[in-house]
Motif scaffolding. Structure first.
Motif, PDB file in Angstrom:
ATOM      1  N   LYS A  72      -2.636  18.866 126.126  1.00 41.35           N
ATOM      2  CA  LYS A  72      -2.425  20.275 126.491  1.00 41.35           C
ATOM      3  C   LYS A  72      -2.007  20.436 127.937  1.00 41.35           C
ATOM      4  CE  LYS A  72      -5.252  22.565 122.996  1.00 41.35           C
ATOM      5  NZ  LYS A  72      -6.467  23.332 122.708  1.00 41.35           N
ATOM      6  N   SER A  73      -2.487  19.575 128.802  1.00 41.55           N
ATOM      7  CA  SER A  73      -2.091  19.661 130.214  1.00 41.55           C
ATOM      8  C   SER A  73      -0.917  18.741 130.534  1.00 41.55           C
ATOM      9  CB  SER A  73      -3.286  19.311 131.108  1.00 41.55           C
ATOM     10  OG  SER A  73      -3.759  17.993 130.811  1.00 41.55           O
ATOM     11  N   GLY A  74      -0.822  17.615 129.840  1.00 39.92           N
ATOM     12  CA  GLY A  74       0.195  16.623 130.188  1.00 39.92           C
ATOM     13  C   GLY A  74       1.563  16.879 129.597  1.00 39.92           C
ATOM     14  N   LEU A  75       1.657  17.788 128.619  1.00 37.79           N
ATOM     15  CA  LEU A  75       2.935  18.011 127.952  1.00 37.79           C
ATOM     16  C   LEU A  75       3.574  19.359 128.293  1.00 37.79           C
ATOM     17  CD1 LEU A  75       2.175  16.575 124.380  1.00 37.79           C
ATOM     18  CD2 LEU A  75       3.638  15.581 126.144  1.00 37.79           C
ATOM     19  N   LEU A  76       3.057  20.029 129.308  1.00 36.82           N
ATOM     20  CA  LEU A  76       3.587  21.360 129.654  1.00 36.82           C
ATOM     21  C   LEU A  76       5.047  21.298 130.097  1.00 36.82           C
ATOM     22  CD1 LEU A  76       0.493  22.932 131.488  1.00 36.82           C
ATOM     23  CD2 LEU A  76       1.370  23.472 129.210  1.00 36.82           C
ATOM     24  N   GLU A  77       5.356  20.312 130.928  1.00 39.80           N
ATOM     25  CA  GLU A  77       6.737  20.209 131.409  1.00 39.80           C
ATOM     26  C   GLU A  77       7.683  19.846 130.271  1.00 39.80           C
ATOM     27  OE1 GLU A  77       9.243  18.232 135.124  1.00 39.80           O
ATOM     28  OE2 GLU A  77       7.214  17.523 134.661  1.00 39.80           O
ATOM     29  N   ALA A  78       7.270  18.926 129.424  1.00 41.10           N
ATOM     30  CA  ALA A  78       8.093  18.568 128.268  1.00 41.10           C
ATOM     31  C   ALA A  78       8.308  19.774 127.373  1.00 41.10           C
ATOM     32  CB  ALA A  78       7.406  17.445 127.482  1.00 41.10           C
ATOM     33  N   LYS A  79       7.265  20.578 127.188  1.00 41.63           N
ATOM     34  CA  LYS A  79       7.361  21.787 126.370  1.00 41.63           C
ATOM     35  C   LYS A  79       8.380  22.767 126.958  1.00 41.63           C
ATOM     36  CE  LYS A  79       4.478  25.511 124.494  1.00 41.63           C
ATOM     37  NZ  LYS A  79       3.119  26.075 124.418  1.00 41.63           N
ATOM     38  N   ARG A  80       8.365  22.912 128.285  1.00 38.59           N
ATOM     39  CA  ARG A  80       9.293  23.836 128.952  1.00 38.59           C
ATOM     40  C   ARG A  80      10.740  23.428 128.691  1.00 38.59           C
ATOM     41  NH1 ARG A  80      11.817  23.981 133.801  1.00 38.59           N
ATOM     42  NH2 ARG A  80      10.778  22.099 134.556  1.00 38.59           N
ATOM     43  N   TYR A  81      11.029  22.152 128.853  1.00 33.99           N
ATOM     44  CA  TYR A  81      12.400  21.679 128.648  1.00 33.99           C
ATOM     45  C   TYR A  81      12.837  21.862 127.195  1.00 33.99           C
ATOM     46  CZ  TYR A  81      13.075  19.530 133.257  1.00 33.99           C
ATOM     47  OH  TYR A  81      13.255  19.321 134.598  1.00 33.99           O
ATOM     48  N   LEU A  82      11.956  21.513 126.257  1.00 36.16           N
ATOM     49  CA  LEU A  82      12.329  21.609 124.845  1.00 36.16           C
ATOM     50  C   LEU A  82      12.507  23.055 124.402  1.00 36.16           C
ATOM     51  CD1 LEU A  82      10.049  18.806 123.347  1.00 36.16           C
ATOM     52  CD2 LEU A  82      12.544  18.779 123.485  1.00 36.16           C
ATOM     53  N   LEU A  83      11.712  23.961 124.952  1.00 39.59           N
ATOM     54  CA  LEU A  83      11.881  25.383 124.635  1.00 39.59           C
ATOM     55  C   LEU A  83      13.214  25.907 125.168  1.00 39.59           C
ATOM     56  CD1 LEU A  83       8.274  26.790 125.205  1.00 39.59           C
ATOM     57  CD2 LEU A  83       9.537  26.731 123.044  1.00 39.59           C
ATOM     58  N   LEU A  84      13.594  25.432 126.360  1.00 36.91           N
ATOM     59  CA  LEU A  84      14.895  25.825 126.909  1.00 36.91           C
ATOM     60  C   LEU A  84      16.012  25.375 125.982  1.00 36.91           C
ATOM     61  CD1 LEU A  84      14.445  25.000 130.724  1.00 36.91           C
ATOM     62  CD2 LEU A  84      14.777  27.275 129.719  1.00 36.91           C
TER      63      LEU A  84
END
Length: 834
Positions: A72-84
């Motif tokens: 939940k804390s370590g994948l926030l940046e990956a989540k941001r890129y994939l949502l973009l």
């Protein structure tokens, strides 16, 4: 100068190569470069940055429940890129699709299962067309189906409607089936790529072959991950949970018939074992369905390649399939076994050993059920090389050797087991049993039993009753073996004391009561024996030795009709028990007529044929009959006729060894050759022929006896039983010189053959050698003082010598012991330990 478009293609090509190899750090670097140099590719760059960060994180932190908080804390940046990337609608449809698929994986790792399913819905995962895909895309879609199935499993329907639940189960299983197939396709593709690269490296530098192959294998194994492992294993397990056993079996077969890959080798061991367990526990012979032909008729690119070929082996029954599965598992387990005893390999060694042990335990259950112990022996021979100081495998190996009749080897292995399991009682008792039953090392057996009692006292294992029982059995055998009266009394008292202690330790133990009854019967205390044998049968009504003893006790009380009624009742339950048919023939000869006994003997021959004809046929290695033949084994052990033949008598083993040696000499000097197949079976037939000969003599039909003896001689010409029976025939014909020679031959082979001594003494009497007759009969009386025939014959001899008072005493003794004399000796009941 290179064009801008060509440069972009080179970057994208390099990105694809690094994605395939899982070099996510390089992928992120190239994605950042692509984004900076070519803004039009921002959507692709965002996707690649998100993908690289997601996969890099999950390599270090696998998507399991215990890692949800970290994710939940370590994948926030990956989540941001994939949502973009996912929100760039109508720009790059394939990138958007893959972004949603990876967002499903990301949310699953974060424990957000509903959000994961939402993204799979956005990607329209269920509508994807089955077509050829790049290796990386295959893995993404395989993981997506697997994760969708896992999320559905975590989110069962709220409705209690059976239709809704069934629909949910079908959808969930479908996801795992597709995921499993795609996983196999992906892994087969990975192996194909690795092989091509390896072959390519051969032309460049042959020295790199070993290194490159190792790296490829490691890489391939690493890439599978926990999600795809689950995808492969889950669908058959879910079929089992829903009760669809046949479909589960079919699914296992589909997965296992796929062409093997480097990454699935360990999984294959697990799944072959699982399928074997399902077939063993869930399927009976009536429900078993043969596997279909292994011809691959599917053209779908989403279906894995399968093994095909005209000479492929297909099991014909569940037994063949079980053996095949477990032998495949065993071969893999042996291949993966860690032989090094170095500390750094301890964990790997333990894991490999546990895997192998599970397979061997299953294999033991199956092959013993189908009487293929030789196959099990070969497997344990292989297991020995990686079972250093492992007591469980050594114990199984010892039991296997005992089943094969390799008693001395088994005894040696049991010594090792007893050392490895320094507190265990059972290995000591097994060693004692071998000493009693097979080696005639009675004192050694008692020592093992006493060692077992010491271990039981130091570390209670609920075996105290058995320890006392085994010590008592040894003392009882010593009592039966000795002819010295004081020693006999001493051993008998010790045996009775041990049996009583065993009975006190476990009042519900039928064996303790049986041996108490047996010891009383040996001492002609018939009433006490009757009490205890009835208690034994109340505790275990189907105990064959107790029923055998009860029949003999009834015959000792001259209750022949009651004994016959009991035998007929037992034979209704155990129609293949040759022991009881043998006693029945004797009782019928004594109390009814020879014609009735002949009918019973005919039944015995018919039974022998049904049980042993296949085994004695050289063209057939194994009999497929699975009848209850433990009684036959006991029948062989006792050889039915005399005290000397019992497994409890000291001379029986020596006599059989002399006979075997003489037969080997005879086979080298004459045309005699041993019968093919198990010699045990032929010894049984030999005894039936000899019984038939005695019945014919009792019926005054010597020609029938001659023919029966000829048949017996064809089996085992130098048996002392044959010589004794031939002596009876000569005695019947009043050919005393020939009879004397036959009895002398029998006594030469087995000096403790009481019946031969009795008749030899009588023949000496007829020939006028009264003192020699007296000595011979006194020798017989020392061996078995409870035989009325010995005392009666001795009385006749002493009377002819004018020793009237001594003759009178012998006749009185004969009358006394005859009142408690059973139809066959008590010691004709073989030793029992169960």
């Amino acid at each position: 100068m290179t064009s801008k478009k060509g440069h972009t293609l080179r970057i994208e090509s390099e990105i694809d190569r690094n994605r395939e190899e899982g070099n996510w750090k390089k992928v992120i670097e190239l994605a950042e470069h692509l984004k900076a140099q070519y803004p039009n590719n921002e959507c692709l760059a965002n996707f690649l940055c998100g993908e690289g960060r997601l996969e890099s994180f999950l390599e270090q932190t696998p998507p399991i429940d215990s890692n949800i908080t970290k994710a939940k804390s370590g994948l926030l940046e990956a989540k941001r890129y994939l949502l973009l990337a996912a929100n760039e609608k109508d720009k790059q449809a394939l990138v958007v699709l893959d972004a949603h698929l990876l967002l499903g994986k990301l949310h699953y790792a974060m424990g957000m299962y509903e959000e994961a399913l939402y993204h799979y819905q956005q990607a329209e995962l269920h509508t994807l067309t089955e077509k050829q895909l790049p290796s990386r895309s295959l893995k993404i879609i395989a993981e997506s189906y697997a994760i969708k199935g896992l999320c559905l499993e975590r989110l069962p329907p709220n409705s209690k409607s059976k239709f809704k639940i069934a629909e949910w189960q079908v959808e969930m299983i479908k996801c795992f089936v597709i995921a499993g197939d795609l996983t196999l396709v992906y892994l087969q593709e990975q192996d194909k790529i690795a092989m091509q690269q390896q072959n390519g490296s051969v032309t460049v530098n042959s020295n790199n072959i070993g290194l490159y192959t190792t790296q490829t294998s490691v890489c391939t194994t690493k890439q599978i991950g926990p999600i795809l492992e689950t995808a492969l294993q889950r669908s058959p397990l879910l079929y089992l949970q829903t009760g669809d056993v046949q479909t589960a079996i079919s699914r296992y077969r589909e997965i296992l018939s796929a062409v093997e890959t480097t990454a699935t080798q360990n999984l294959r061991v697990k799944m072959t074992k699982q399928l074997a367990e399902v077939l063993l526990r869930k399927i009976c012979s009536a429900d078993y369905k043969l596997p279909g032909g292994l011809i691959d008729t599917t053209d779908s690119p989403w279906k894995p390649k399968r093994y095909v070929g005209l000479n492929m082996f297909l099991p014909k029954n569940e037994y063949e399939e079980l053996i095949l599965l477990l032998l495949i598992s065993e071969a893999m387990a042996v291949r993966d076994a860690v032989l090094s005893q170095s500390p750094e390999f301890k964990e790997a060694r333990i894991q490999a050993f546990e895997n192998a042990t599970n397979i061997y335990d299953l294999l033991t259950i199956i092959v013993v059920r189908w009487n293929q112990v030789e196959l099990l022996h070969e497997s344990f021979e292989r297991a020995m090389k990686f079972s250093h100081e492992e007591a469980h495998t050594w114990t199984q190996y010892a039991l296997c050797l005992i089943s094969l009749g390799k008693y001395m080897h088994a005894y040696t292995v049991l010594k090792v087991v007893a050392r490895l399991s320094s507190h265990k009682v059972v290995p000591c008792l097994l060693a004692a049993r071998l000493c009693y039953e097979q080696f005639n090392r009675i004192m050694e057996g008692i020592e093992w039993s006493q060692k077992a009692l010491q271990r039981e006292t130091a570390s209670p294992q609920g075996m105290q009753s058995r320890c006392h029982l085994y010590i008592g059995i040894g003392q009882s055998i010593l009592s039966a073996n000795t002819t010295i009266k004081l020693d006999k009394i001493k051993y008998t008292d010790a045996a009775m004391d041990c049996f009583q202690k065993a009975q006190q330790c476990d009042p519900n133990d039928h064996l303790a009561e049986y041996y108490l009854a047996h010891e009383y019967a040996m001492n002609r205390q018939i009433n006490e024996a009757m009490i205890h044998v009835k208690i034994a049968l109340n505790l275990r009504a189907e105990h064959i030795p107790s029923l055998h003893l009860l029949v003999l006790l009834l015959s000792a009380n001259k209750q022949y009709s009651e004994a016959l009624h009991l035998i007929n009742s037992v034979l209704e339950e155990y129609p293949d028990n040759l022991n009881f048919l043998y006693i029945k023939a004797h009782l019928e000869l004594r109390s009814i007529s020879g014609e009735v006994a002949l009918f019973t003997i005919k039944q015995m021959f018919s039974l022998w044929k049904s049980l042993f004809e296949d085994q004695t046929n050289m063209n057939e290695q194994h009999s497929e009959k699975r009848s209850e033949i433990r009684s036959v084994c006991q029948f062989f052990a006792s050889e039915m006729s005399d005290k000397d033949s019992s497994s409890m008598h000291a001379q029986s083993l020596a006599a059989s060894r002399v006979e075997q040696a003489l037969s080997e000499v005879a086979s080298s000097l004459s045309s005699f050759t041993p019968k093919p197949g198990p010699q045990r079976a032929w010894v049984l037939q030999l005894q039936v022929w000899l019984l038939l000969a005695e019945v014919f003599l009792a019926m005054d039909q010597p020609n029938g006896a001659i023919l029966s003896l000829q048949e017996a001689s064809n089996i085992f010409p130098l048996s002392h039983h044959i010589m004794y029976t031939r002596g009876l025939l000569h005695e019947y014909k009043l050919e005393y010189t020939e009879a004397k020679q036959c009895y002398q031959n029998a006594v030469t082979i087995n000096p403790s053959h009481v019946k031969s001594l009795q008749h030899l003494g009588l023949i000496y009497h007829y020939l006028g050698n009264q003192r020699l007759a007296e000595k011979t009969l006194r020798d017989a009386a020392k061996i078995d003082p409870n035989s009325h025939e010995t005392w009666y014959n001795l009385g006749k001899v002493l009377e002819s010598l004018g020793e009237v008072e001594a003759a009178s005493d012998c006749m009185a003794t004969a009358l006394e012991v005859e009142t408690t004399n059973p139809i066959l000796p008590i010691l004709s009941i073989p030793l029992t330990f169960e």
